[in-house]
Design a protein around this motif. Structure first.
Motif, short mmCIF file in Angstrom:
data_model
loop_
_atom_site.label_atom_id
_atom_site.label_comp_id
_atom_site.label_asym_id
_atom_site.label_seq_id
_atom_site.Cartn_x
_atom_site.Cartn_y
_atom_site.Cartn_z
N PRO A 132 7.20 0.05 17.00
CA PRO A 132 6.90 0.15 15.92
C PRO A 132 7.90 0.97 14.90
N PHE A 133 9.27 0.21 15.26
CA PHE A 133 10.73 0.47 14.72
C PHE A 133 10.51 -1.04 13.81
N LEU A 134 9.99 -1.52 13.62
CA LEU A 134 10.28 -2.93 13.16
C LEU A 134 9.93 -2.60 11.73
N TYR A 135 11.62 -4.10 11.11
CA TYR A 135 10.75 -3.33 9.78
C TYR A 135 10.46 -4.72 8.58
N ARG B 21 18.07 -5.30 9.19
CA ARG B 21 16.77 -4.19 10.47
C ARG B 21 15.87 -4.71 10.69
N PRO B 22 15.39 -4.57 11.78
CA PRO B 22 15.17 -4.90 12.68
C PRO B 22 13.68 -5.88 12.20
N THR B 23 13.75 -7.33 12.63
CA THR B 23 12.82 -8.25 12.53
C THR B 23 11.93 -9.36 13.24
N ILE B 24 11.05 -9.39 13.16
CA ILE B 24 10.18 -10.17 13.69
C ILE B 24 9.55 -11.44 12.62
N LEU B 25 9.58 -13.01 13.27
CA LEU B 25 9.28 -13.38 13.28
C LEU B 25 7.84 -14.23 13.87
N PHE B 26 6.79 -14.72 12.86
CA PHE B 26 6.16 -15.48 14.12
C PHE B 26 5.34 -17.37 13.66
N LEU C 276 -4.27 -9.80 10.28
CA LEU C 276 -3.94 -8.29 10.38
C LEU C 276 -3.23 -8.10 11.58
N GLN C 277 -3.20 -8.70 13.31
CA GLN C 277 -3.20 -8.43 14.44
C GLN C 277 -1.56 -8.79 13.71
N SER C 278 -1.01 -9.74 13.61
CA SER C 278 0.49 -10.02 13.39
C SER C 278 1.39 -8.83 12.73
N VAL C 279 0.93 -8.71 11.69
CA VAL C 279 1.16 -7.80 10.57
C VAL C 279 1.43 -6.63 10.58
N GLY C 280 -0.12 -5.74 12.07
CA GLY C 280 -0.42 -5.37 12.17
C GLY C 280 1.50 -3.96 13.16
N ARG C 281 1.94 -5.48 13.78
CA ARG C 281 2.70 -4.94 14.10
C ARG C 281 3.73 -4.50 13.16
N LEU C 282 3.45 -4.50 12.32
CA LEU C 282 4.61 -4.07 11.09
C LEU C 282 4.31 -2.61 10.84
N LEU C 283 3.21 -2.49 10.68
CA LEU C 283 2.90 -1.46 9.46
C LEU C 283 2.73 -0.27 10.21
N ARG C 284 2.69 0.35 11.47
CA ARG C 284 2.59 1.83 11.71
C ARG C 284 3.82 2.76 12.12
N ALA C 285 3.57 4.27 11.41
CA ALA C 285 4.55 4.72 11.12
C ALA C 285 5.35 5.12 12.23
N HIS C 286 6.47 5.11 11.71
CA HIS C 286 8.24 5.32 11.90
C HIS C 286 8.79 6.45 11.58
N PRO C 287 9.47 7.47 12.22
CA PRO C 287 10.08 7.78 11.15
C PRO C 287 11.21 7.57 11.07
N SER C 288 12.35 5.82 10.32
CA SER C 288 12.88 5.25 10.33
C SER C 288 12.17 4.81 8.92
N LEU C 289 11.38 4.97 9.24
CA LEU C 289 10.60 3.63 7.92
C LEU C 289 9.31 4.17 7.06
N ALA C 290 9.96 4.43 5.39
CA ALA C 290 9.35 4.62 4.80
C ALA C 290 8.36 3.49 3.76
#
Length: 186
Positions: A137-140, A61-66, A155-169
């Protein structure tokens, strides 16, 4: 989370770099790129990043790497590509995709976002260019292949992941920089 704006982050810390040999580090400040590179880019790091990514995210599933630096971000994207996982890199000047460099224009960034959202690109690597003002917000899955000395950067970086999205629980944070114990749970 209670009002539905954020999702739960499950955090995994498979690696913690030894920071004692990189020189003085001020508490609460980010490491220099050189210090970060020395802490993270150790023998076998990609194998651990890739193996844990496969273990935690078998559906890719969609991934971001720092990464600890721009060159390291490109390197991580190349390594994923060599393992048959389509990856991209974004920095302030360039975008790397499928072995080619492109100018980092707003249109090209939008194209990478679309490729990541529809699953054509599985991993998008960066140094810090995607940590603020980016609405994906689709990042998993987030891979922290860097040390965040400052709580704000973390917090800024992990915040890219925490936003609610219909595809994410929930979302996954894969931390190879020891950030979860330094700053706490996202």
């Amino acid at each position: 989370r209670k009002c539905g704006a954020l999702v739960l982050a499950e955090t995994y810390g498979p690696d913690e770099p030894d920071l004692k040999d990189i020189g003085p580090v001020k508490v609460g400040e980010d490491l220099t790129e050189g210090q970060n590179r020395k802490a993270i880019m150790r023998l076998g790091i990609f194998g651990r990043v890739y193996d844990w990514w496969k273990r935690l995210n078998p559906e890719a599933r969609p991934t971001i790497l720092f990464a600890p630096g721009v060159q390291e971000s490109i390197w991580f994207a190349e390594q994923f590509q060599k393992h048959g996982v389509r990856a991209a890199h974004i920095d302030g000047d360039d975008i790397w995709l499928d072995g080619e460099f492109y100018n980092s224009t707003p249109k090209m960034r939008d194209d990478i976002k679309e490729l990541a959202e529809n699953g054509d690109v599985k991993v998008v690597c960066n140094r810090f260019v995607l940590r603020e003002g980016v609405d994906w917000p689709f990042l998993y899955h987030g891979i922290l292949a860097t040390v965040f000395g400052s709580l704000t950067s973390f917090l800024q970086s992990v915040g890219r992941l925490l936003r609610a999205h219909p595809s994410l629980a929930r979302v996954l944070v894969q931390d190879h920089g020891g950030n979860w114990w330094r700053h706490g749970s996202p």
